[in-house]
Write a protein that holds these residues in place. Sequence first.
Motif, PDB file in Angstrom:
ATOM      1  N   VAL A  54       0.823  -1.210   0.000  1.00 42.95           N
ATOM      2  CA  VAL A  54       0.000   0.000   0.000  1.00 42.95           C
ATOM      3  C   VAL A  54       0.858   1.261   0.000  1.00 42.95           C
ATOM      4  N   THR A  55       1.939   1.254   0.769  1.00 41.11           N
ATOM      5  CA  THR A  55       2.747   2.475   0.905  1.00 41.11           C
ATOM      6  C   THR A  55       3.668   2.708  -0.289  1.00 41.11           C
ATOM      7  N   ASN A  56       4.151   1.631  -0.917  1.00 45.72           N
ATOM      8  CA  ASN A  56       5.050   1.798  -2.065  1.00 45.72           C
ATOM      9  C   ASN A  56       4.821   0.651  -3.055  1.00 45.72           C
ATOM     10  N   PRO A  57       3.681   0.686  -3.772  1.00 42.78           N
ATOM     11  CA  PRO A  57       3.364  -0.433  -4.667  1.00 42.78           C
ATOM     12  C   PRO A  57       4.386  -0.639  -5.777  1.00 42.78           C
ATOM     13  N   THR A  58       4.995   0.453  -6.260  1.00 41.84           N
ATOM     14  CA  THR A  58       5.992   0.318  -7.326  1.00 41.84           C
ATOM     15  C   THR A  58       7.159  -0.543  -6.859  1.00 41.84           C
ATOM     16  N   LYS A  59       7.687  -0.231  -5.682  1.00 44.16           N
ATOM     17  CA  LYS A  59       8.809  -1.006  -5.138  1.00 44.16           C
ATOM     18  C   LYS A  59       8.393  -2.442  -4.866  1.00 44.16           C
ATOM     19  N   ASP A 309      -9.460   4.228 -16.043  1.00 43.15           N
ATOM     20  CA  ASP A 309      -8.105   4.368 -15.520  1.00 43.15           C
ATOM     21  C   ASP A 309      -7.043   3.863 -16.490  1.00 43.15           C
ATOM     22  N   ALA A 310      -7.343   2.773 -17.207  1.00 39.32           N
ATOM     23  CA  ALA A 310      -6.373   2.273 -18.179  1.00 39.32           C
ATOM     24  C   ALA A 310      -6.164   3.281 -19.297  1.00 39.32           C
ATOM     25  N   SER A 311      -7.254   3.893 -19.735  1.00 44.58           N
ATOM     26  CA  SER A 311      -7.148   4.884 -20.798  1.00 44.58           C
ATOM     27  C   SER A 311      -6.375   6.111 -20.343  1.00 44.58           C
ATOM     28  N   THR A 312      -6.624   6.571 -19.130  1.00 44.16           N
ATOM     29  CA  THR A 312      -5.876   7.713 -18.592  1.00 44.16           C
ATOM     30  C   THR A 312      -4.390   7.419 -18.580  1.00 44.16           C
ATOM     31  N   SER A 313      -4.032   6.222 -18.149  1.00 44.21           N
ATOM     32  CA  SER A 313      -2.632   5.816 -18.134  1.00 44.21           C
ATOM     33  C   SER A 313      -2.028   5.883 -19.532  1.00 44.21           C
ATOM     34  N   ALA A 314      -2.724   5.329 -20.522  1.00 43.28           N
ATOM     35  CA  ALA A 314      -2.198   5.295 -21.888  1.00 43.28           C
ATOM     36  C   ALA A 314      -1.999   6.698 -22.454  1.00 43.28           C
ATOM     37  N   GLU A 365       2.473   0.533 -29.715  1.00 41.50           N
ATOM     38  CA  GLU A 365       3.771   0.491 -29.052  1.00 41.50           C
ATOM     39  C   GLU A 365       3.702   1.150 -27.678  1.00 41.50           C
ATOM     40  N   ILE A 366       2.897   2.204 -27.532  1.00 43.79           N
ATOM     41  CA  ILE A 366       2.699   2.833 -26.222  1.00 43.79           C
ATOM     42  C   ILE A 366       2.090   1.829 -25.249  1.00 43.79           C
ATOM     43  N   VAL A 367       1.079   1.122 -25.721  1.00 41.94           N
ATOM     44  CA  VAL A 367       0.404   0.143 -24.861  1.00 41.94           C
ATOM     45  C   VAL A 367       1.315  -1.033 -24.549  1.00 41.94           C
ATOM     46  N   ARG A 368       2.198  -1.384 -25.501  1.00 38.41           N
ATOM     47  CA  ARG A 368       3.134  -2.481 -25.223  1.00 38.41           C
ATOM     48  C   ARG A 368       4.150  -2.097 -24.158  1.00 38.41           C
ATOM     49  N   ILE A 369       4.809  -0.967 -24.355  1.00 36.57           N
ATOM     50  CA  ILE A 369       5.935  -0.631 -23.496  1.00 36.57           C
ATOM     51  C   ILE A 369       5.492  -0.099 -22.131  1.00 36.57           C
ATOM     52  N   ARG A 370       4.240   0.362 -22.054  1.00 33.64           N
ATOM     53  CA  ARG A 370       3.679   0.830 -20.780  1.00 33.64           C
ATOM     54  C   ARG A 370       2.252   0.302 -20.635  1.00 33.64           C
ATOM     55  N   ALA A 371       2.143  -1.028 -20.554  1.00 43.47           N
ATOM     56  CA  ALA A 371       0.818  -1.647 -20.406  1.00 43.47           C
ATOM     57  C   ALA A 371       0.101  -1.037 -19.209  1.00 43.47           C
ATOM     58  N   PRO A 372      -1.035  -0.356 -19.413  1.00 33.62           N
ATOM     59  CA  PRO A 372      -1.670   0.405 -18.319  1.00 33.62           C
ATOM     60  C   PRO A 372      -2.028  -0.454 -17.099  1.00 33.62           C
ATOM     61  N   ALA A 373      -2.710  -1.567 -17.349  1.00 30.91           N
ATOM     62  CA  ALA A 373      -3.034  -2.498 -16.259  1.00 30.91           C
ATOM     63  C   ALA A 373      -1.957  -3.563 -16.260  1.00 30.91           C
ATOM     64  N   THR A 374      -0.966  -3.417 -15.403  1.00 33.33           N
ATOM     65  CA  THR A 374       0.246  -4.229 -15.494  1.00 33.33           C
ATOM     66  C   THR A 374       0.039  -5.688 -15.138  1.00 33.33           C
ATOM     67  N   MET A 375      -0.976  -5.976 -14.310  1.00 30.67           N
ATOM     68  CA  MET A 375      -1.246  -7.350 -13.879  1.00 30.67           C
ATOM     69  C   MET A 375      -2.741  -7.631 -13.959  1.00 30.67           C
ATOM     70  N   ILE A 482      -1.388   3.584  -9.584  1.00 27.58           N
ATOM     71  CA  ILE A 482      -2.481   4.445  -9.072  1.00 27.58           C
ATOM     72  C   ILE A 482      -3.928   3.929  -9.222  1.00 27.58           C
ATOM     73  N   PRO A 483      -4.311   2.713  -9.459  1.00 25.36           N
ATOM     74  CA  PRO A 483      -3.556   1.465  -9.491  1.00 25.36           C
ATOM     75  C   PRO A 483      -3.004   1.117 -10.873  1.00 25.36           C
ATOM     76  N   THR A 484      -3.548   1.700 -11.974  1.00 24.86           N
ATOM     77  CA  THR A 484      -2.833   1.567 -13.235  1.00 24.86           C
ATOM     78  C   THR A 484      -1.562   2.403 -13.126  1.00 24.86           C
ATOM     79  N   ILE A 485      -0.699   2.358 -14.130  1.00 23.52           N
ATOM     80  CA  ILE A 485       0.576   3.050 -13.984  1.00 23.52           C
ATOM     81  C   ILE A 485       0.546   4.429 -14.625  1.00 23.52           C
TER      82      ILE A 485
END
Length: 505
Positions: A54-59, A309-314, A365-375, A482-485
């Motif tokens: 919760v405090t540092n999801p990226t890490k 949220d996925a669209s905002t990320s993209a 390519e944007i969606v590939r290299i920065r898949a919005p919903a990573t999991m 955020i939870p997408t990236i």
Amino acid sequence: MASIWDIISPWTPYFFSFIALLLLLEQISYLKKKRFLPGPTLVFPFLGNVVSLVTNPTKFWDLQSAFAKSTRHGFSVNYIIGKFIIYIHSTDLSHKVFANVRPDAFHLIGHPFGKKLFGEHNLIYMFGQEHKDLRRRIAPNFTPKALGTYTDIQQRIIIKHFKSWLDEASKSPGSPIPLRFLCRDMNLDTSQTVFVGPYLKEESRKRFNVDYNYFNVGLMKLPVDLPGFAFRNARLAVGRLVDTLSVCVEQSQNRMQSDEEPTCLIDYWMQENLREINEAKNSGLEKPFEYSNKELGGYLFDFLFAAQDASTSALLWALVLLDSHPQVLEKVRAEVAKFWSPESEQPLTAEMLREMKYLEAVAREIVRIRAPATMVPHIAGEEFRLTEDYVIPKGTIVFPSVFDSSFQGFPEPEKFDPDRFMEERQEERVYKKNFLAFGAGPHACVGQKYAINHLMLFIAMFTALIDFKRHKTDGCDDISYIPTIAPKDDCKVFLSQRCTLFPSL
């Protein structure tokens, strides 16, 4: 007269011994499930590693990925609030999960505590023929005709928001503006109008936006379902959102029964449902299916969540990557100019977008290299043999990483290279299994054409109408969950109007 302490003190050693036994059994259970896999050796009692999540999801997720890559197995383990979890790095193992979504294997959950949060009436929880039938009935929502209708709606809203962004930027031209929340608001406006169009009145929109914010905040908080906690607020907000969408469904059904032209997604959906029902009746058959307005409202909320949220990320990563690759930006602008000009006062059509092959390659390519919903979280409904030497225990939450898959197979996967998606290179075909941004198997994203169209339209209009420059600071492009990236700095940019005449569509 004996005091309370006199009564309980003889039992105190037994109480603490019992607690110690529970804690020991918890660690033994975790280690038994973990076996030889990489992951924490010991975990904090009951909570596990949820605090660091919760405090540092990226890490947290970077560490899980590093664990998974550290051995030949391709996956790693952890423990969160009494739940054993598995993180999958391997593309082949991710496909194995996606291909086995069924009652006796994996259940798609969308969020570790998703069913409680999203409610029962949700497309992601369906299986088998019922799920196939619903997806078939949804398909007309994404025909070229329907996408053309949505494109008209989208660009009117996009232009409206661009104008407000430029107004804000002009008030302090020396200061960058963060686009994350502005993009989110634009997408919420767009998806509401595309999905339920005229049926969501202004007052309902205001309440809807407040409730959606409750939901968004609750996604990243501890799953404490008690008054005053963000998770409870989110769960209650989802109920209200579904109720609002249910009313929109009923209004659309009434309108489509009058043979009026569809003006939004729910109209295309209800039109198709009515057509199938009427065909059955004319053939002397019983009604082929029946969805309550509440169920359809729940499915609509699933669409909204997926689109928002996925669209905002993209969109944010599109600006980051185009800013850092000026040669790609110039090629995009040149291609857009061949088909559309802001000065023409003509709308940019879905047919024009289909002709912009390089723009589509950039979007992919944007969606590939920065898949919005990573999991894509699943839960094991039963024990499942993932590899020859490991069986996933029942109840395990499994996280196939579509983000990690994007960096497997493709040549120079860390490089932002839209040409890999052009027909001459054919990397999309050769490495198709590694492009998992929209999932795979029976639950692959049903709205991926809409998602790519929206990203293409945004890029085309933004690059034609606006000059922009990123406000570069150390770590500004680091990934934040955020939870997408999203970019860590919320995508701060300097904006100015690029064209002499702004469209007034």
